[in-house]
Design a protein around this motif. Structure first.
Motif, short mmCIF file in Angstrom:
data_model
loop_
_atom_site.label_atom_id
_atom_site.label_comp_id
_atom_site.label_asym_id
_atom_site.label_seq_id
_atom_site.Cartn_x
_atom_site.Cartn_y
_atom_site.Cartn_z
N THR A 285 0.84 -1.20 0.00
CA THR A 285 0.00 0.00 0.00
C THR A 285 0.87 1.25 0.00
OG1 THR A 285 -1.74 -1.18 1.18
CG2 THR A 285 -1.82 1.22 1.25
N ARG A 286 1.91 1.25 0.82
CA ARG A 286 2.82 2.39 0.89
C ARG A 286 3.45 2.64 -0.48
NH1 ARG A 286 6.29 0.45 4.34
NH2 ARG A 286 4.79 0.62 6.02
N LYS B 115 2.32 1.79 -3.40
CA LYS B 115 1.28 2.24 -4.32
C LYS B 115 1.08 3.75 -4.20
CE LYS B 115 -3.69 1.91 -5.11
NZ LYS B 115 -4.93 1.29 -4.67
N TYR B 116 0.95 4.24 -2.97
CA TYR B 116 0.68 5.65 -2.78
C TYR B 116 1.91 6.52 -3.01
CZ TYR B 116 -4.00 4.53 -1.48
OH TYR B 116 -5.29 4.08 -1.52
N ILE C 71 1.75 7.00 -6.78
CA ILE C 71 0.65 7.89 -7.17
C ILE C 71 1.06 9.34 -6.92
CG2 ILE C 71 -1.68 8.65 -6.53
CD1 ILE C 71 -2.40 5.70 -6.16
#
Length: 52
Positions: free
Chosen positions: A42-43, A45-46, A49
């Motif tokens: 998740t880290r 991914k962001y 982004i």
């Protein structure tokens, strides 16, 4: 995923108890580390982004 793990280990216990014990160890380790891997994914991914 957890339901699949439970189903596999319960059925395998009836078929091959020794193999079921080995599978249980692997699945328990996976379960204990899942939150770590998920958090890292998740880290990442962001971070990607935010770089756009």
């Amino acid at each position: 995923m957890t339901t699949k793990h439970k189903d596999v280990t319960e059925r395998l216990l009836q078929i091959n108890p020794a193999l079921a014990n080995q599978a249980r160890k692997v699945l328990d380790l996976n379960k204990s580390e899942r939150h770590i891997r998920g958090g890292m994914a998740t880290r990442e991914k962001y971070l990607h982004i935010g770089q756009r």
